[in-house]
Design a protein around this motif. Structure first.
Motif, PDB file in Angstrom:
ATOM      1  N   HIS A  46      29.988 -49.324  72.291  1.00 62.28           N
ATOM      2  CA  HIS A  46      30.737 -49.452  73.123  1.00 62.28           C
ATOM      3  C   HIS A  46      30.292 -50.054  74.545  1.00 62.28           C
ATOM      4  CE1 HIS A  46      33.679 -46.813  75.209  1.00 62.28           C
ATOM      5  NE2 HIS A  46      34.160 -47.825  75.776  1.00 62.28           N
TER       6      HIS A  46
ATOM      7  N   VAL B  18      40.788 -49.400  68.842  1.00 64.31           N
ATOM      8  CA  VAL B  18      39.355 -49.649  67.491  1.00 64.31           C
ATOM      9  C   VAL B  18      39.951 -48.914  66.765  1.00 64.31           C
ATOM     10  CG1 VAL B  18      36.785 -49.401  67.146  1.00 64.31           C
ATOM     11  CG2 VAL B  18      38.106 -49.702  69.391  1.00 64.31           C
TER      12      VAL B  18
ATOM     13  N   PHE C  47      35.106 -43.191  68.565  1.00 68.50           N
ATOM     14  CA  PHE C  47      36.719 -44.611  68.308  1.00 68.50           C
ATOM     15  C   PHE C  47      37.315 -43.317  68.484  1.00 68.50           C
ATOM     16  CE2 PHE C  47      33.046 -47.418  66.817  1.00 68.50           C
ATOM     17  CZ  PHE C  47      32.641 -47.949  67.449  1.00 68.50           C
TER      18      PHE C  47
END
Length: 702
Positions: free
Chosen positions: A626, A370, A356
């Protein structure tokens, strides 16, 4: 005369101060649920029920002078009494309270008999044995207790006339139970029974000379202590709405005893302060160090005892019970066992975090960054419930991603489903995540254990069609799922399971089980374990020169970090199965995704090992999320829920060639393809072709 008047005046002043203090405390207690947020009200409720448990332990240890490391077992007995009555007999919640109290009182009477002959360390060992023995027993009584999956029951619901939310009503009910319990404990200590307990604690010989019946009062101490623990356990079931054997490991007993000592032995206020310490300080420790919260928690206990040798009750005037918290707003968070028996899995979060952070460096997902922060549940279902509520109610997360382990995931999925919070791609292969139709907000990720078992069964049918198999498995739904899937897959063939041995996650080792399995002289050993026990089983197999079976180790214990302590030379030829790329395999050295993974891990999680398969697992899971976020038709929780259940051959670059994500209305298993691998030299080597268990065997039965 003046002396008498002064004394009376002092007594009146003391009583007045006590009355004013009581009124102030009552006012604060009554107003609290209307001032604090729901999650904080839940925390206060947990403090209250823990205070009841500690009040009982205080009677036995603080005032009775005996020792118990099995208080958590009585707590479990009360919890299961309530759960069984609610689940099997549909009784009202309040009806469970007297039954749990009476049952645990009688259990305490029976258990108090050893206290007549034992004391000190010997008594501690007997009580510890009770705490260790009870969880496995609960698992084996599956028709009544629900086995390792536990029981889910209705929580307390507020009556319409109250106008209160569920957490507020529950708080007031538990507050009333706690107030009555603490008042009972206070009055008990001021009665003849209490005075006798103090006399026995201070000097048994002197107490006996004064006419105190030692046997009676020692037994009563255990009985009353067990009654309070049973009441607390019963209330726990009302609050959590879920019980499982893993919720009541011996760690609970140790934690309760530590809480009482920190709060203050032989103090009426000690249980409340100790309960607050047990509830809040582990979270503070985790905020201080996500990598080693257990170490910080231990250091905090040492620090408290150094500053306050008699416990927090001795510093009540100076301690205000505040605990610092760090609130960080995030998109997703994960709950992992950074400590406890499954702490080896904790490094998965490093791979997720690196992914992330890498994505954020490139602009985020659809323009949104994120933030992924990890919470530690220690592989304990009650802690998982607490952390899930913290994330949802206090930190307002979008989703709870990658809860790890079957017990912890089962403990929170009802709550998350009720709150309509996505729980995508849980880190457990239990088949229930794909076969259950009542929890649309929870979805698995990795191949389910039944499908993995089918891959091993297919291999043996082709290579060793007349073989005998011995099985070591973890005594929970993880182990039973894989074992059951294997037995079903080999049914009717020439392959026979000739020996089975189970273990508990709280066991120190599996050496005894391995010795028993070796006697079977089986041709194959199927090793269904988590990392700690997987390593032990591999080591035991290597040391036994008289038994050399083909060793098949399940995927979750196939990491090189599990094999390395055993010595690579001792695990040659071990077989397993996988579905994602091994970062230690040189065939992926020039793979674009593997290069990105290694660079991101070095940059964002310095000091972590890129070759660790658990890190690669975390990266692959995060990449899968994702893909699901990209597939959302609308950026809402409902959009994510629908996206993860409508994936069509989605490619994730860290997965093996031929392995994709696919889900549908009747298929909630994202990954169902695996490939066998054999350990050779210092790494795993893939062999054979990927096995699509969907096409080969069909989905697991619902």
């Amino acid at each position: 005369m003046s002396t008498i008047v002064a004394t009376l005046g002092t007594d009146r002043a003391r009583r007045l101060r006590a009355a004013l203090t009581a009124l102030l405390v009552a006012a604060v207690a009554v107003s609290a649920p209307f001032y604090f947020a729901p999650f904080q009200v839940f925390q206060l409720t947990m403090v209250l029920l823990y205070a009841v448990a500690l009040a009982g332990l205080n009677l036995l240890v603080g005032f009775g002078g005996q020792i118990s490391l099995g208080h958590g077992a009585f707590f479990a007995a009360g919890a299961y009494t309530a759960a069984v009555m609610l689940d099997r007999y549909d009784t009202g919640h309040l009806a469970t309270l007297p039954v749990a109290a009476a049952g645990c009182f009688l259990l305490g009477l029976g258990f108090g008999v050893p206290a007549l002959r034992l004391r000190g360390l010997y008594l501690a060992l007997v009580t510890l044995a009770f705490a260790v023995f009870l969880p496995p027993l609960l698992k084996r009584l599956e028709p009544v207790t629900g086995g390792s999956m536990g029981l889910t029951v209705d929580k307390l619901q507020p009556p319409a006339w109250s106008g209160m939310a569920e957490d507020q009503w529950t708080y007031f009910v538990v507050l009333a139970v706690t107030a009555v319990s603490l008042l009972l404990a206070r009055n008990l200590l001021r009665s003849r029974v209490g005075r006798a307990l103090l006399a026995v604690r201070d000097n048994e010989s002197a107490a006996e000379v004064m006419g105190v019946r030692l046997s009676l009062h020692k037994t009563l101490a255990f009985a009353w202590s067990a009654l309070f623990a049973g009441v607390a356990g019963c209330v726990y079931t009302w609050v959590i709405g879920f019980v499982s054997p893993d919720s009541f490991s011996f760690v609970l007993s140790i934690t309760l005893l530590a809480g009482l000592v920190v709060g203050g032995l032989a103090s009426l206020y000690g249980p409340l302060l100790g309960a607050a310490f047990v509830m809040y300080v582990p979270s503070v420790a985790q905020d201080i160090s996500e990598a080693a919260p257990g170490v910080v928690f231990g250091l905090l206990i040492i620090a408290v005892m150094f500053v306050a040798p008699t416990g927090l009750a001795g510093l009540a005037g100076r301690v205000r019970g505040t605990a610092a918290r760090r609130l960080i707003r995030t998109t997703t968070r994960g709950i992992y066992p950074l400590s406890g028996p499954a702490s080896a899995y904790g490094t998965i979060s490093k791979g997720v975090s690196a992914y992330f952070k890498h994505v954020n460096d490139k602009g985020g997902i659809d323009g949104r960054t994120v933030e992924f922060i990890v919470r530690d549940d220690g592989y304990q279902p009650p802690k998982a419930v607490e952390e899930a509520r913290r994330l949802v109610e206090q930190e307002k997360v979008f989703a709870v991603f990658q809860t790890l382990g079957t017990p912890s995931t089962a403990a929170v999925w009802d709550y998350l489903d009720k709150r309509k919070v996505p729980q995508p791609f849980v880190a457990t292969g239990a088949s229930v995540w794909g076969t259950d139709d009542n929890h649309p907000w929870t979805t698995g990720w990795q191949p389910n254990y039944i499908s993995e078992a089918r891959v091993y069964a297919k291999y043996l049918k082709e290579e060793k069609p007349k073989t005998k198999v011995a099985v070591l498995y973890q005594n929970d739904d993880f182990g039973k799922d894989l074992l059951g899937g294997f037995e079903a897959a080999v049914a009717g063939s020439g392959i026979k399971v000739v020996a089975e041995e189970s273990y508990e996650v709280t066991d120190p080792s599996v050496s005894a089980q391995m010795t028993s399995l070796a006697r079977s002289k089986a041709d194959v050993l199927l090793n269904i374990t988590t990392p700690k026990f997987g390593s032990q089983a591999l080591a035991a197999d290597a040391k036994n020169a008289k038994w050399n079976p083909l060793h098949i180790v399940n995927n979750v214990s196939s990491s090189a970090t599990v094999l390395k302590p055993v010595g690579f030379k001792n695990v040659q030829g071990v077989v397993s199965a996988t579905y994602f790329k091994d970062p230690a395999d040189p065939q992926w050295a020039d793979d674009a995704e593997m290069k990105t993974y290694r660079e991101a891990l070095r940059k964002h999680v310095p000091g972590s090992d890129p070759a660790n398969q658990f890190n690669a697992y975390g990266w692959a899971a995060a990449s899968s999320l994702h893909k699901a976020l990209d597939a959302m038709k609308c950026p809402t929780r409902e959009g994510l829920r629908d996206a993860v259940r409508n994936l069509k051959d989605v490619k994730v670059d860290m997965l093996l060639p031929g392995v994709t994500l696919s889900t549908g209305p009747d298929d909630a298993f994202p990954i169902e393809t695996m490939q066998l691998m054999r350990f050779k030299g210092e790494r795993w080597q893939l062999f054979g072709k990927p096995v699509d268990t969907r096409k080969e065997f069909g989905p697991p039965a619902k």
